[in-house]
Design an enzyme around this catalytic site. Structure first.
Site, PDB file in Angstrom:
ATOM      1  N   CYS A  59      24.886  37.237 -15.267  1.00 41.72           N
ATOM      2  CA  CYS A  59      23.585  36.488 -15.968  1.00 41.72           C
ATOM      3  C   CYS A  59      22.748  37.509 -16.480  1.00 41.72           C
ATOM      4  CB  CYS A  59      23.113  35.779 -14.751  1.00 41.72           C
ATOM      5  SG  CYS A  59      22.747  36.697 -13.291  1.00 41.72           S
TER       6      CYS A  59
ATOM      7  N   GLU B 244      18.662  29.197 -10.999  1.00 44.33           N
ATOM      8  CA  GLU B 244      19.056  30.621 -11.469  1.00 44.33           C
ATOM      9  C   GLU B 244      19.932  30.314 -12.643  1.00 44.33           C
ATOM     10  OE1 GLU B 244      17.609  33.343 -10.400  1.00 44.33           O
ATOM     11  OE2 GLU B 244      16.991  33.104  -8.204  1.00 44.33           O
TER      12      GLU B 244
ATOM     13  N   LYS C 132      28.815  24.074  -2.903  1.00 45.38           N
ATOM     14  CA  LYS C 132      29.794  23.628  -3.862  1.00 45.38           C
ATOM     15  C   LYS C 132      29.971  24.531  -4.696  1.00 45.38           C
ATOM     16  CE  LYS C 132      31.094  22.669  -7.505  1.00 45.38           C
ATOM     17  NZ  LYS C 132      32.372  23.144  -8.448  1.00 45.38           N
TER      18      LYS C 132
ATOM     19  N   GLU D 182      23.769  33.206 -25.054  1.00 48.87           N
ATOM     20  CA  GLU D 182      24.260  34.018 -23.951  1.00 48.87           C
ATOM     21  C   GLU D 182      25.879  33.796 -24.090  1.00 48.87           C
ATOM     22  OE1 GLU D 182      24.334  32.374 -19.956  1.00 48.87           O
ATOM     23  OE2 GLU D 182      23.726  34.267 -19.262  1.00 48.87           O
TER      24      GLU D 182
HETATM   25  P1  NAD Z   1      28.238  26.073 -14.892  1.00 48.47           P
HETATM   26  O1  NAD Z   1      26.838  25.552 -14.992  1.00 48.47           O
HETATM   27  O2  NAD Z   1      29.398  25.662 -15.947  1.00 48.47           O
HETATM   28  O3  NAD Z   1      28.772  25.883 -13.435  1.00 48.47           O
HETATM   29  C1  NAD Z   1      28.154  26.524 -12.587  1.00 48.47           C
HETATM   30  C2  NAD Z   1      28.116  25.542 -11.111  1.00 48.47           C
HETATM   31  O4  NAD Z   1      27.743  24.231 -11.267  1.00 48.47           O
HETATM   32  C3  NAD Z   1      29.820  25.231 -10.839  1.00 48.47           C
HETATM   33  O5  NAD Z   1      29.872  25.482  -9.494  1.00 48.47           O
HETATM   34  C4  NAD Z   1      30.031  23.989 -11.157  1.00 48.47           C
HETATM   35  O6  NAD Z   1      31.049  23.310 -10.740  1.00 48.47           O
HETATM   36  C5  NAD Z   1      28.855  23.198 -11.033  1.00 48.47           C
HETATM   37  N1  NAD Z   1      28.471  22.196 -12.128  1.00 48.47           N
HETATM   38  C6  NAD Z   1      29.141  21.866 -13.279  1.00 48.47           C
HETATM   39  N2  NAD Z   1      28.765  20.582 -13.559  1.00 48.47           N
HETATM   40  C7  NAD Z   1      27.920  20.244 -12.746  1.00 48.47           C
HETATM   41  C8  NAD Z   1      27.428  19.001 -12.609  1.00 48.47           C
HETATM   42  N3  NAD Z   1      27.064  17.965 -13.464  1.00 48.47           N
HETATM   43  N4  NAD Z   1      26.504  18.608 -11.389  1.00 48.47           N
HETATM   44  C9  NAD Z   1      26.580  19.360 -10.332  1.00 48.47           C
HETATM   45  N5  NAD Z   1      27.260  20.672 -10.469  1.00 48.47           N
HETATM   46  C10 NAD Z   1      27.843  21.053 -11.644  1.00 48.47           C
HETATM   47  O7  NAD Z   1      28.021  27.604 -15.201  1.00 48.47           O
HETATM   48  P2  NAD Z   1      29.413  28.656 -15.043  1.00 48.47           P
HETATM   49  O8  NAD Z   1      29.926  28.669 -16.157  1.00 48.47           O
HETATM   50  O9  NAD Z   1      30.038  28.471 -13.934  1.00 48.47           O
HETATM   51  O10 NAD Z   1      28.612  29.900 -14.913  1.00 48.47           O
HETATM   52  C11 NAD Z   1      28.040  30.569 -16.045  1.00 48.47           C
HETATM   53  C12 NAD Z   1      26.760  30.432 -16.074  1.00 48.47           C
HETATM   54  O11 NAD Z   1      25.702  30.616 -14.950  1.00 48.47           O
HETATM   55  C13 NAD Z   1      25.746  31.444 -17.129  1.00 48.47           C
HETATM   56  O12 NAD Z   1      25.045  30.778 -17.965  1.00 48.47           O
HETATM   57  C14 NAD Z   1      25.177  32.504 -16.240  1.00 48.47           C
HETATM   58  O13 NAD Z   1      24.335  33.172 -16.959  1.00 48.47           O
HETATM   59  C15 NAD Z   1      24.847  31.600 -15.350  1.00 48.47           C
HETATM   60  N6  NAD Z   1      24.499  32.480 -14.077  1.00 48.47           N
HETATM   61  C16 NAD Z   1      23.215  32.619 -13.677  1.00 48.47           C
HETATM   62  C17 NAD Z   1      23.024  33.694 -12.549  1.00 48.47           C
HETATM   63  C18 NAD Z   1      21.639  33.892 -11.952  1.00 48.47           C
HETATM   64  O14 NAD Z   1      21.483  34.129 -10.812  1.00 48.47           O
HETATM   65  N7  NAD Z   1      20.594  33.626 -12.852  1.00 48.47           N
HETATM   66  C19 NAD Z   1      24.062  34.177 -11.910  1.00 48.47           C
HETATM   67  C20 NAD Z   1      25.487  34.018 -12.424  1.00 48.47           C
HETATM   68  C21 NAD Z   1      25.714  33.054 -13.569  1.00 48.47           C
END
Ligand code: NAD
Length: 483
Positions: free
Chosen positions: A286, A252, A177, A385
């Site tokens: 991240c 992650e 997804k 963040e």
């Molecule tokens: P997000 O958590 O909003 O979304 C991430 C993914 O989760 C998306 O595909 C989203 O559609 C999905 N999602 C959202 N709600 C969900 C639910 N209820 N159930 C299942 N899936 C769901 O995060 P974002 O805005 O897309 O990304 C930013 C965040 O991601 C930041 O906090 C960043 O630090 C983190 N990030 C971490 C890493 C790492 O490797 N540690 C890498 C990239 C981004």
């Protein structure tokens, strides 16, 4: 049907499949704010179809393939991604707004993950265990089965590569997804993978919203392991849903990573890295180096140099390939701008600020990178963040204070240390609470081979490197009593 990656279809069983709900979501170009493509708005029915296809592949052709055969397919996928790097970079740059050069590096990193895990597929085995007389006992590594991958929008190809290539190498079948804000490159990579002989069902992508397709995936009884990359808040929800069925999860999550500069550091080497670590991908990384800790005796001179470097950063559309592109969406621009306004109204000193190129399209989500000095350790821009190009600088006296400040957030993903003192390098590496510590560099140029992940609210479990493949396996112990 002329179905393609940008026209609103899922990728299930090596075919373009329309969403069961017949809805699509517009994809917005962050460089001008205009819609330019569509993705399917998936729901539980689409997730069901993808999980069924994956299960069939796992119990069929893909599950029966030898490690050598799996590895060879992945190596062909790697070559294909590499051959299509320019096309994929153009897709990713438009979708995410990232500068074309960064998008091309991401495409090559994705290829490298498939190459690395393709090569590793037939090299990771189990072991035998000395046991009582008359027994032979061995521990065998086997795939989890059908793995669920929830990927964010900020580095689609890199994060897809590191989780999906490792899972496939281990013999799992995957349901992905991707992030709803940017995922077109992944649909194209899936199509390329099919052309390389990846059997139908081994890799499926269901696009859509997190609250719909994402939560349907985390609630699905047919998933045996989750890899989640995203925010800590969503990570909690994913882990809670998985816990209902006792399914393992790798998380992650985010970061507030410190870059720590001691007075004896090679500042000429550090300076470009300090800037790049927060400007890259407009700070939507991240592992962004979003806090700068500088030893007091060089604090002002270093800030003066850094201020000039920030002033020189130009922001513009991805296609212009400047140092910094737009933020992903309007709401993210507004969020980051609120942090900047808060810091300014709290009187924090601005030491440097980039500028938006005059010809950048008016509707784009642009924000000039900014460096704030003398930021109190408990200020929101030093703790939260931001996910934007905002760097919070503060000074310290001595190693103990550097360690205390560095460890004083809820996160623990990455830390950078700049010093020429070898003993201090080792002491700092031991004392910093982070999944990765970089000494006199930051990020090791992506480090496909290097285990990656966090402590505290940055998550748990490891991806990348050999550890990444192990995460997608489980151990089965076989005890044979033969007398
Ligand atoms: P997000 O958590 O909003 O979304 C991430 C993914 O989760 C998306 O595909 C989203 O559609 C999905 N999602 C959202 N709600 C969900 C639910 N209820 N159930 C299942 N899936 C769901 O995060 P974002 O805005 O897309 O990304 C930013 C965040 O991601 C930041 O906090 C960043 O630090 C983190 N990030 C971490 C890493 C790492 O490797 N540690 C890498 C990239 C981004």
């Amino acid at each position: 049907m002329n179905a393609r990656y940008d026209q609103g279809f899922h990728w299930i069983g090596n075919r373009w499949v329309p969403g069961a709900g017949e809805h699509t979501l517009p994809m917005i170009d962050p460089s001008d704010g205009q819609p330019f493509a569509a993705i399917a708005r998936g729901d539980a029915r689409d997730v069901d179809a993808a999980v069924a296809a994956a299960r069939e592949a796992f119990e069929g052709e893909w599950g029966r393939a030898s490690a050598l055969e799996r590895g060879r397919v992945l190596m062909r996928v790697a070559a294909s991604i590499q051959e299509h790097a320019d096309e994929l970079a153009a897709i990713e740059s438009r979708d995410c707004g990232k500068p074309l050069g960064q998008a091309r590096s991401d495409a090559l990193a994705c290829a490298r993950y498939f190459e690395f895990y393709g090569g590793l597929a037939d090299k990771v085995g189990g072991y035998t265990i000395p046991f009582q007389a008359g027994y032979t006992v061995f521990a065998e590594r086997e795939p989890h089965g059908v793995t669920g991958h929830i990927v964010p929008w900020n580095y689609p190809m890199q994060i897809f590569g590191r989780t999906v290539a490792a899972a496939l190498a281990a013999g799992n079948a995957c349901v992905v997804k991707p992030g709803e804000d940017a995922c077109l490159s992944l649909l194209r990579v899936a199509e390329l993978a099919a052309g390389c002989g990846l059997p139908a069902g081994a890799l499926n992508l269901v696009t859509g919203l997190g609250s719909e397709a994402g939560s349907a995936l985390t609630a699905h009884p047919g998933i045996d392991h989750y890899s989640f990359t995203g925010s800590p808040e969503t990570g909690t929800r994913v882990a809670q849903a998985a816990a209902e069925r006792h399914v393992p999860v790798t998380l992650e999550l985010g970061g507030k990573s410190p870059q720590i500069v001691f007075a004896d550091a090679d500042l000429d080497a550090a300076l470009p890295s300090l800037v790049n670590a927060i400007v890259q991908n407009a700070g939507q990384t991240c592992s962004a180096g979003s806090r700068l800790l500088v030893e007091r005796s060089i604090y002002e001179p270093l800030l003066a140099r850094l201020g000039k470097a920030f002033d020189a950063v130009r922001v513009g559309p991805g296609a212009a390939n400047l140092a910094c592109g737009p933020l992903i969406r309007r709401s993210q621009l507004e969020r980051v701008a609120r942090f900047v306004e808060m810091a300014e109204s709290d009187g924090l000193r601005v030491v440097g600020r980039g500028s938006i190129a005059p010809d950048a399209p008016a509707g784009g989500f642009y924000l000039a990178p900014v460096l704030f000095a003398d930021v109190p350790a408990d200020h929101p821009i030093a703790q939260q963040e931001i996910f934007g190009p905002v760097l919070a600088a503060m000074s310290f006296d001595g190693e103990d204070e550097a360690v205390r400040l560095a460890n004083a957030t809820r996160y623990g993903l990455v830390a950078g240390v700049w010093t020429r003192d070898g003993a201090r390098q080792m002491r700092m590496a031991r004392r910093l609470r982070a999944g990765q510590v970089f000494i006199n560099n930051y990020g090791a140029a992506g480090g496909v081979e290097l285990p990656f992940g966090g402590v505290k609210s940055s998550g748990h479990g490891r991806e990348k490197g050999i550890e990444g493949l192990l995460s997608f396996t489980t151990i089965k112990t076989v005890a044979v009593r033969h007398g």
